[in-house]
Design a protein around this motif. Structure first.
Motif, mmCIF file in Angstrom:
data_model
loop_
_atom_site.group_PDB
_atom_site.id
_atom_site.type_symbol
_atom_site.label_atom_id
_atom_site.label_comp_id
_atom_site.label_asym_id
_atom_site.label_seq_id
_atom_site.Cartn_x
_atom_site.Cartn_y
_atom_site.Cartn_z
ATOM 1 N N THR A 83 5.001 -30.617 -2.934
ATOM 2 C CA THR A 83 3.590 -30.323 -2.782
ATOM 3 C C THR A 83 3.345 -29.606 -1.521
ATOM 4 O O THR A 83 4.107 -29.648 -0.576
ATOM 5 N N VAL A 84 2.392 -28.700 -1.564
ATOM 6 C CA VAL A 84 2.117 -27.769 -0.753
ATOM 7 C C VAL A 84 0.602 -27.937 -0.652
ATOM 8 O O VAL A 84 -0.391 -27.655 -1.627
ATOM 9 N N ILE A 85 0.176 -28.179 0.535
ATOM 10 C CA ILE A 85 -1.280 -28.165 0.854
ATOM 11 C C ILE A 85 -1.467 -27.217 1.938
ATOM 12 O O ILE A 85 -0.941 -27.336 2.934
ATOM 13 N N LYS A 86 -2.465 -26.463 1.527
ATOM 14 C CA LYS A 86 -2.891 -25.150 2.441
ATOM 15 C C LYS A 86 -3.872 -25.452 3.298
ATOM 16 O O LYS A 86 -4.453 -26.484 3.417
ATOM 17 N N GLN A 87 -4.245 -24.625 4.342
ATOM 18 C CA GLN A 87 -5.354 -24.495 5.075
ATOM 19 C C GLN A 87 -6.720 -24.992 4.723
ATOM 20 O O GLN A 87 -7.140 -24.363 3.537
ATOM 21 N N GLY A 88 -7.375 -25.783 5.558
ATOM 22 C CA GLY A 88 -8.871 -26.280 5.239
ATOM 23 C C GLY A 88 -8.952 -27.043 3.756
ATOM 24 O O GLY A 88 -10.113 -27.187 3.428
ATOM 25 N N VAL A 89 -7.823 -27.560 3.418
ATOM 26 C CA VAL A 89 -8.017 -28.491 2.060
ATOM 27 C C VAL A 89 -8.703 -29.779 2.410
ATOM 28 O O VAL A 89 -8.224 -30.556 3.491
ATOM 29 N N TYR A 90 -9.614 -30.351 1.680
ATOM 30 C CA TYR A 90 -10.246 -31.485 1.704
ATOM 31 C C TYR A 90 -9.712 -32.460 0.718
ATOM 32 O O TYR A 90 -10.127 -31.970 -0.496
ATOM 33 N N ILE A 91 -9.157 -33.343 0.707
ATOM 34 C CA ILE A 91 -8.958 -34.342 -0.454
ATOM 35 C C ILE A 91 -9.599 -35.737 -0.155
ATOM 36 O O ILE A 91 -9.256 -36.364 0.589
ATOM 37 N N GLY A 92 -10.480 -35.891 -1.062
ATOM 38 C CA GLY A 92 -11.315 -37.279 -0.828
ATOM 39 C C GLY A 92 -10.487 -38.508 -1.123
ATOM 40 O O GLY A 92 -9.278 -38.548 -1.354
ATOM 41 N N PRO A 93 -11.167 -39.501 -0.935
ATOM 42 C CA PRO A 93 -10.663 -41.041 -1.188
ATOM 43 C C PRO A 93 -10.128 -41.160 -2.585
ATOM 44 O O PRO A 93 -10.733 -40.838 -3.347
ATOM 45 N N GLN A 94 -9.096 -41.914 -2.641
ATOM 46 C CA GLN A 94 -8.471 -42.581 -4.025
ATOM 47 C C GLN A 94 -8.003 -41.531 -4.959
ATOM 48 O O GLN A 94 -8.047 -41.902 -6.329
ATOM 49 N N CYS A 95 -7.476 -40.316 -4.499
ATOM 50 C CA CYS A 95 -7.058 -39.316 -5.515
ATOM 51 C C CYS A 95 -5.568 -39.746 -5.524
ATOM 52 O O CYS A 95 -4.888 -40.440 -4.752
ATOM 53 N N ASN A 96 -4.929 -39.226 -6.516
ATOM 54 C CA ASN A 96 -3.432 -39.389 -6.852
ATOM 55 C C ASN A 96 -2.878 -37.694 -7.269
ATOM 56 O O ASN A 96 -3.318 -37.226 -8.161
ATOM 57 N N ILE A 97 -2.111 -37.211 -6.175
ATOM 58 C CA ILE A 97 -1.815 -36.012 -6.233
ATOM 59 C C ILE A 97 -0.205 -36.081 -6.820
ATOM 60 O O ILE A 97 0.674 -36.423 -6.039
ATOM 61 N N GLY A 98 0.126 -35.316 -7.881
ATOM 62 C CA GLY A 98 1.487 -35.184 -8.112
ATOM 63 C C GLY A 98 2.070 -33.769 -7.567
ATOM 64 O O GLY A 98 1.530 -33.144 -6.504
ATOM 65 N N ALA A 99 3.144 -33.183 -8.359
ATOM 66 C CA ALA A 99 3.554 -31.811 -7.741
ATOM 67 C C ALA A 99 2.880 -30.930 -8.054
ATOM 68 O O ALA A 99 2.027 -30.514 -9.203
ATOM 69 N N CYS A 100 2.293 -30.087 -6.683
ATOM 70 C CA CYS A 100 1.179 -28.990 -6.932
ATOM 71 C C CYS A 100 1.223 -27.969 -5.723
ATOM 72 O O CYS A 100 1.826 -28.469 -4.881
ATOM 73 N N VAL A 101 0.534 -27.263 -5.885
ATOM 74 C CA VAL A 101 0.220 -26.342 -4.638
ATOM 75 C C VAL A 101 -1.266 -26.081 -4.696
ATOM 76 O O VAL A 101 -1.977 -25.769 -5.804
ATOM 77 N N ILE A 102 -2.028 -26.643 -3.684
ATOM 78 C CA ILE A 102 -3.323 -26.615 -3.326
ATOM 79 C C ILE A 102 -3.477 -25.618 -2.452
ATOM 80 O O ILE A 102 -3.311 -25.722 -1.426
ATOM 81 N N GLU A 103 -4.211 -24.573 -2.911
ATOM 82 C CA GLU A 103 -4.393 -23.270 -2.008
ATOM 83 C C GLU A 103 -5.565 -23.565 -0.977
ATOM 84 O O GLU A 103 -6.279 -24.673 -1.098
ATOM 85 N N LYS A 104 -5.590 -22.631 -0.027
ATOM 86 C CA LYS A 104 -6.630 -22.911 1.151
ATOM 87 C C LYS A 104 -8.068 -23.070 0.727
ATOM 88 O O LYS A 104 -8.576 -22.562 -0.238
#
Length: 192
Positions: A83-104
């Motif tokens: 998984t890639v999480i880039k700059q300035g990302v906000y992931i709130g509570p109780q999320c479920n994150i699989g294989a992904c790229v979350i851009e800035k």
């Protein structure tokens, strides 16, 4: 001054989780199947800003990519280390994150689920239990400056500067600048 203090806090967090990081790499050699998910579950239980710093320190070392200025909320689980999480990302509570790229600059509300694609489970063979049929994990991309509302389920790519409404279920790729809602998610408006 503030940036220096933040860097010191990041360093302290890395030192604090270093025993976990060492244990993770040792256990990963022995049994890599659920090792990452187990550590993610454990770290998700630390509340507040201190929990965010501890999670960030761990993910900075173990994920394919992680920007230390991102925020991962309480009880959020990451299930895949690719998984890639880039700059300035906000992931709130109780999320479920699989294989992904979350851009800035992406924002994910509470309870957002990003699945590792739509083909995680094969189910064509009626003589074999579904759990034994395998599947394919496909990394999903969330384009930069995209907002996914509370409870959204995302199993396809989402373009940049999109809005995914609360509770939407994304089953097909979404183009840039789209606002989508519903189950399955459909474009209700374009931002540009």
């Amino acid at each position: 001054m503030k940036s220096v203090l933040k860097k010191c806090i990041h360093l302290i967090a890395i030192i604090a989780v270093s025993p976990l990081i060492v244990l993770y790499f040792v256990l990963n050699i022995v049994s890599s199947d659920n090792c990452f998910a187990a550590f993610s579950q454990f770290l998700s239980l630390f509340p507040g800003k201190s929990g965010n710093f501890l999670r960030g320190a761990f993910y900075r070392i173990t994920l394919t990519g992680f920007s230390q200025d991102s925020f991962i909320g309480f009880a959020t689980l990451l299930s895949q280390k690719n998984t890639v999480i880039k700059q300035g990302v906000y992931i709130g509570p109780q999320c479920n994150i699989g294989a992904c790229v979350i851009e800035k600059d992406c924002l994910l509300g509470s309870g957002v689920h990003i699945l590792s694609g739509k083909q995680q489970h094969n189910f064509d063979d009626l003589d074999k239990p579904i759990r034994e049929q395998g599947g394919h994990f496909q990394p999903i991309t969330l384009g930069e400056d995209t907002w996914a509302g509370n409870g959204a389920i995302i199993m396809a790519n989402v373009g940049k500067k999109c809005v995914v409404a609360a509770g939407a279920v994304v089953t097909k790729d979404i183009p840039d600048f789209a606002i989508v809602a519903g189950n399955p998610a459909t474009i209700i408006k374009m931002r540009k």
